[in-house]
Design an enzyme around this catalytic site. Structure first.
Site, PDB file in Angstrom:
ATOM      1  CG  ASN A 390       2.310  15.955  10.375  1.00 46.35           C
ATOM      2  OD1 ASN A 390       2.575  16.344  11.502  1.00 46.35           O
ATOM      3  ND2 ASN A 390       1.182  16.289   9.758  1.00 46.35           N
ATOM      4  CG  ASP A 391       0.272  14.427   5.815  1.00 44.47           C
ATOM      5  OD1 ASP A 391      -0.172  15.260   6.629  1.00 44.47           O
ATOM      6  OD2 ASP A 391       0.819  14.746   4.752  1.00 44.47           O
ATOM      7  CB  VAL A 392       1.688   8.061   7.642  1.00 49.16           C
ATOM      8  CG1 VAL A 392       1.918   8.266   6.160  1.00 49.16           C
ATOM      9  CG2 VAL A 392       2.949   8.345   8.436  1.00 49.16           C
ATOM     10  CB  ALA A 431      -2.275  16.375   3.879  1.00 49.03           C
TER      11      ALA A 431
END
Length: 464
Positions: A390-392, A431
C-alpha cells in the site's frame, strides 16, 4: 591460569575479526548471504571460546548457565519466527545487545577502583547510548508487532521534553566522567543516567511513523555497535572494539542508504512528525465507492495482457503466498506474457526481506527488479498486480505535502494501463493514510487473504 598465551589469544581474535569482515562482505549479495552468515557465526563462536581460554574466570558456572539460558531462548525464537516477523526479531535482539553492553560497562565502572577519565567517558557513553538503543528498539518492536499504533505518536511539547531529557542524560554522563576521573563513579549516578537514557530512547522513537520504522531499526543497530565498541575500550578487549565498530559503521551506511532510497533525510524521518500534516488519515473522510472484482475478472485482465508487473508487499508475506504468486507467474509466462516483479527498497518492511521470501519460492532473482529499474517498465505494463502493498505505491508520496510518506520514492503502478489490488480490506497501510489510487477508475480490488485470492486467480487463469 589461562590456557592460551597472549600471542595465541591475539591470533584467534584476529581470525575472528577477519570472519566478521568476510561475513559483512558475504551479506552484500543474496548469492553469498548464507555463507556470510555462517562465517560470521563461526567467528563469534571462536571469539567466545578464545575469551574463555584466555582469561582467569572466577564464576565459570554462572556464566555457562547464562549462556545456556540465552541459547534456550534465542535458538527456538530464531528458528520458529515467521519471515514476516523477522524485522521485529531484529529490533528485539538489537535492543538486547545495547542493554547488555550498557550493563557490562556500568558494572565494570562501579567495580573498578580507579576507572580513569577516558574509561569513565567510554563507560558513560555506553550506558547512555546502550539504554537509548534498548528502549528505542522495544518501541520499534511494539510498532512492528502492532502492540501499539503504528502512526507517529506526538505529545504536546514532545520535542522540548525530548531535548530536555537528552540534555539531562548528557549532564549525568559528564558527571560520571568527572567522578571517574577522581576515582570511581557513584552507582546512583550510573543508575540515574540509565533511567533517563531509557526515557530518551522512548521519546526518540515514538514520533516515527510505521513506514519509517525499518530505518530507525538500522540506526539503533548502529547505536548498539557503537556501545559494543565503547564497552570494548572499558574492558580492554580489542575484538569488541573491532566488532562494534564494524556494526556501527555498517549500520550507519545502511541507514543512510535506506533514507536515500526513501527520498528522505534522517532528520526528517526522526522529527518530521512534529511538523503539521495535511494528509488525510484513513477513516476521516466520507466513504467513496471503489471498483471490486472477482477472481475471474482478474484472471481475464492478466491472461490477455502482454506485460504484467507484480508488486509484492507485506500482505503477501503475511499470507505466505510467495509460492502461489510464483505459480501464477509461471502460468502467465506459459501464455507468452512478460512477468516482472517490482521490489521497493523496504518492501516487507526491511531491505531484502521480499527478496528472501521470493527466493524461498524459487522465483528467478533476475526477474526481481529494483525500483529505479521497474518504474520505466510500469509505463508500458498492461497490468500492475499489487499484492498486499500500500504505502510503497501510494501517490500521496508525490502529491500530498505533509503526508507521513511525502518525498518517499514509490513504485509508480499508477502508470500501468490497469491496476489490480489484492487486499484484505480497505484498511490503510502502515503509514495510516488513504491511498487515492484505490479509488481510480482503472483500479480493480480483489478482497480477501492474498493466498486464497491468488489460488482462485490461478484456477481461473487455468480455465481460460
Amino acid at each position: 591460569m589461562s590456557l592460551l598465551s597472549a600471542n595465541w589469544t591475539a591470533l584467534f581474535y584476529l581470525i575472528a575479526a577477519a570472519c566478521f569482515v568476510l561475513a559483512l562482505k558475504g551479506l552484500s549479495s543474496p548469492g553469498t548471504a548464507r555463507r556470510g552468515n555462517l562465517i560470521g557465526a563461526g567467528g563469534a563462536v571462536l571469539a567466545v571460546v578464545t575469551a574463555f581460554l584466555s582469561e582467569d574466570m572466577d564464576h565459570v558456572v554462572p556464566i555457562l548457565v547464562a549462556i545456556a539460558v540465552g541459547c534456550a531462548v534465542g535458538v527456538p525464537a530464531a528458528r520458529r519466527v515467521a519471515m514476516t516477523q523477522m524485522p521485529q526479531l531484529v529490533a528485539l535482539f538489537n535492543g538486547v545487545g545495547g542493554a547488555a553492553a550498557a550493563l557490562v560497562a556500568g558494572l565494570e565502572l562501579t567495580l573498578e577502583a580507579d576507572a580513569g577519565g577516558i574509561a569513565a567517558a567510554a563507560g558513560a557513553f555506553t550506558v547512555l547510548v546502550g539504554c537509548v538503543s534498548f528502549s528505542g528498539s522495544c518501541v520499534t518492536f511494539a510498532k512492528l508487532q502492532e502492540l501499539m499504533t503504528t502512526r507517529p505518536v506526538t505529545i504536546k511539547g514532545g520535542q522540548y521534553l525530548f531535548g530536555g531529557s537528552l540534555a539531562v542524560a548528557v549532564a549525568l554522563a559528564v558527571t560520571v566522567v568527572v567522578q571517574g576521573s577522581d576515582g570511581q563513579p557513584e552507582a546512583w549516578t550510573l543508575a540515574l543516567l540509565a533511567l533517563v537514557s531509557l526515557l530518551v530512547g522512548v521519546l526518540f522513537v515514538l514520533p516515527v511513523g510505521g513506514a519509517d520504522v525499518p530505518i530507525v531499526i538500522s540506526l539503533l543497530n548502529a547505536f548498539t555497535g557503537l556501545t559494543v565498541a565503547a564497552s570494548g575500550y572499558v574492558l580492554n578487549n580489542t575484538l569488541l572494539l573491532v566488532a562494534g565498530t564494524l556494526v556501527g559503521a555498517s549500520g550507519t551506511i545502511l541507514t543512510r542508504l535506506m533514507a536515500a532510497a526513501m527520498g528522505r533525510s534522517v532528520t526528517s524521518i526522526l522529527f518530521g512528525a512534529f511538523r503539521p500534516s495535511t494528509a488525510v488519515m484513513a477513516g476521516t473522510g466520507p466513504e467513496r465507492p471503489v471498483r471490486s472484482g472477482s477472481a475471474d475478472d482478474v484472471a481475464i485482465l492478466l491472461g490477455y495482457a502482454r506485460k504484467v508487473v507484480i508488486v509484492p508487499g507485506y500482505g503477501l508475506a503475511v499470507a505466505q503466498a510467495q509460492h502461489t504468486i510464483r505459480e501464477l507467474a509461471e502460468l502467465l509466462e506459459a501464455r507468452d506474457i512478460e512477468v516482472l516483479y517490482g521490489i521497493h527498497p523496504v518492501a516487507g518492511r526491511m531491505p531484502g526481506h521480499m527478496n528472501v521470501l521470493l527466493a524461498e519460492a524459487n522465483v528467478p532473482y533476475e526477474a526481481l527488479k529494483e525500483m529505479e529499474l521497474i518504474n520505466p517498465e510500469l509505463r508500458t505494463a498492461d497490468v500492475a498486480l499489487v499484492v498486499g502493498a500500500n504505502d510503497v505505491v501510494n501517490p500521496a508520496a508525490k502529491t500530498t505535502p505533509g503526508a507521513p510518506i511525502y518525498g518517499m520514492p514509490i513504485l509508480e503502478v499508477d502508470q500501468a494501463q490497469q491496476v489490480v489490488f489484492l487486499k484484505r480490506s480497505m484498511r490503510p497501510g502502515f503509514a495510516g493514510i488513504e491511498n487515492e489510487l484505490l479509488y481510480d477508475p482503472k483500479t480493480t480490488l480483489l478482497f480477501g487473504d492474498a493466498k486464497d485470492s491468488l489460488t482462485k486467480v490461478v484456477s481461473a487463469v487455468k480455465a481460460l
